[in-house]
Design a protein around this motif. Structure first.
Motif, PDB file in Angstrom:
ATOM      1  N   CYS A  49       0.852  -1.187   0.000  1.00  0.00           N
ATOM      2  CA  CYS A  49       0.000   0.000   0.000  1.00  0.00           C
ATOM      3  C   CYS A  49       0.890   1.239   0.000  1.00  0.00           C
ATOM      4  O   CYS A  49       1.871   1.306   0.745  1.00  0.00           O
ATOM      5  CB  CYS A  49      -0.899  -0.003   1.235  1.00  0.00           C
ATOM      6  N   CYS A  52       0.058   3.065   3.854  1.00  0.00           N
ATOM      7  CA  CYS A  52       0.473   2.474   5.126  1.00  0.00           C
ATOM      8  C   CYS A  52       1.641   1.510   4.966  1.00  0.00           C
ATOM      9  O   CYS A  52       2.230   1.075   5.950  1.00  0.00           O
ATOM     10  CB  CYS A  52      -0.697   1.757   5.797  1.00  0.00           C
ATOM     11  N   CYS A  74      -7.585   0.393   0.610  1.00  0.00           N
ATOM     12  CA  CYS A  74      -6.628  -0.558   1.190  1.00  0.00           C
ATOM     13  C   CYS A  74      -7.316  -1.346   2.306  1.00  0.00           C
ATOM     14  O   CYS A  74      -7.994  -0.763   3.150  1.00  0.00           O
ATOM     15  CB  CYS A  74      -5.411   0.188   1.736  1.00  0.00           C
ATOM     16  N   CYS A  77      -5.511  -0.081   5.858  1.00  0.00           N
ATOM     17  CA  CYS A  77      -5.669   1.263   6.422  1.00  0.00           C
ATOM     18  C   CYS A  77      -6.852   2.027   5.828  1.00  0.00           C
ATOM     19  O   CYS A  77      -7.199   3.101   6.306  1.00  0.00           O
ATOM     20  CB  CYS A  77      -4.392   2.080   6.229  1.00  0.00           C
TER      21      CYS A  77
HETATM   22 ZN   LIG Z   1      -2.837   0.893   3.419  1.00  0.00          ZN
END
Ligand SMILES: [Zn+2]
Length: 355
Positions: A49, A52, A74, A77
């Motif tokens: 990602c 994060c 995601c 997060c």
């Molecule tokens: Zn993420």
């Protein structure tokens, strides 16, 4: 089942397979577009990602579909994932399937369609790189050239070229002419004509430099001479900071040479025409918007003291040489993609209009 039904079913299976393969390759192209300009490894790191940093689970890596399952977020997060990744996967899948629909494997075999797909994949990578960074990876350009040369040689060695020519109307000579038909004019416009126009018509720095040189060549008092020389040094510094101004990047030239060898001169000229028209329209829109923004910006500052706008100074040379700041590749890419499918048809239609 009749033979025609069997053929239809066989074709459908091929299309579904090609679509899936295109989506998977498209997901790899995303990695190339993201990592190649940063010089990162294409294989070492797993996808993660961008917000994060969490590694993306293998079951969330299904091309096209995962983005919809995750609703563009995601799993870890909840940060938004750009739909661009999904769209590039979809684009690759659709373009690959289109190639196999146009170049029926029963007539062409698998070789030409496969080369055409690899070529399109490379076009997608360099065009999105150009969009993001205003430059193209040399390695991908070389691969693209290798596909085009490899395809031409394979057609020659397997004596397929006559066969492909009889079906597509693109002869070997068409391709060799095509390799130079657009790339050489781009080379001349980009690296000879545009720099000359810039130096002799557009650039104020170069105008001032010529004026100062003229003054130096006349008889000057020693005091004036040092002053002119220091002014000249300043102008030279500005010119050096601006760097050379080219109309097109070398990437555009290589892109159109490879496309010409792959598609023949009719298609590559059509591709260039489409690219120039779209790029021109885009350029006009951007310019008129930019002027509007500047007008809006200029009005409230009216009361401000009129002084040397030192902040806006670096922006000026950029405006006077918009081509160096303008990613032309994506527009050429749209032209090439169109030309793969209907380039020769557009060319023939256009010339039939002329009689
Ligand atoms: Zn993420």
């Amino acid at each position: 089942m009749s033979p025609s039904t069997i053929e239809t079913v066989a074709n459908l299976i091929i299309y579904i397979f090609v679509f899936a393969a295109g989506a998977v390759i498209g997901s790899f192209l995303n990695v190339c577009i993201l990592r190649l300009p940063r010089g990162e490894s294409l294989v070492k790191q797993n996808s993660h990602c961008m917000t994060c940093g969490a590694y993306i689970k293998h079951y969330d890596l299904i091309p096209i579909f995962s983005w919809f399952f995750l609703r563009g977020k995601c799993r870890n997060c909840g940060a938004k994932i750009s739909p661009r990744y999904m769209l590039i996967e979809l684009l690759t899948a659709v373009l690959f399937t289109g190639v196999f629909v146009k170049f029926d494997t029963a007539a062409y075999g698998f070789l030409y369609p496969m080369f055409a797909c690899f070529f399109l994949a490379a076009v997608i990578v360099v065009c999105f790189e150009d969009l993001d960074t205003k430059s193209m990876s040399i390695s991908v350009l070389l691969w693209m050239g290798a596909f085009a040369i490899g395809e031409t040689l394979t057609a020659l060695l397997t004596r397929q070229s006559n066969y492909i020519e009889s079906v597509t109307g693109i002869s070997l000579m068409d391709r060799i002419i095509g390799m130079f038909a657009v790339s050489v004019p781009l080379l001349l416009i980009g690296f000879v004509i545009t720099p000359l126009i810039y130096v002799y018509v557009i650039s104020d720095d170069h105008k001032e430099r010529r004026k100062l040189l003229k003054r130096l060549s006349s008889n000057l008092a020693p005091y004036d001479e040092t002053r002119v020389k220091s002014a000249l040094a300043k102008v030279d510094e500005r010119i050096k900071a601006q760097g050379p101004v080219y109309g097109f990047g070398m990437g555009d030239v290589v892109l159109m040479a490879a496309a010409g060898l792959m598609l023949g001169y009719k298609s590559v000229v059509t591709a260039a025409f489409i690219g120039i028209v779209l790029g021109g329209i885009y350029g006009i829109i951007v310019k008129s918007r930019g002027e509007k923004v500047e007008e809006e910006k200029a009005e409230p500052i009216e009361s401000a003291p009129i002084s040397e706008p030192s902040d806006s100074e670096p922006a000026l040379p950029q405006n006077s040489a918009p081509t160096s700041q303008f990613a032309f590749g994506p527009f050429l890419g749209i032209g090439i993609v169109t030309a793969v499918y209907v380039g020769n048809a557009i060319w023939d239609w256009y010339f039939s209009l002329l009689g």
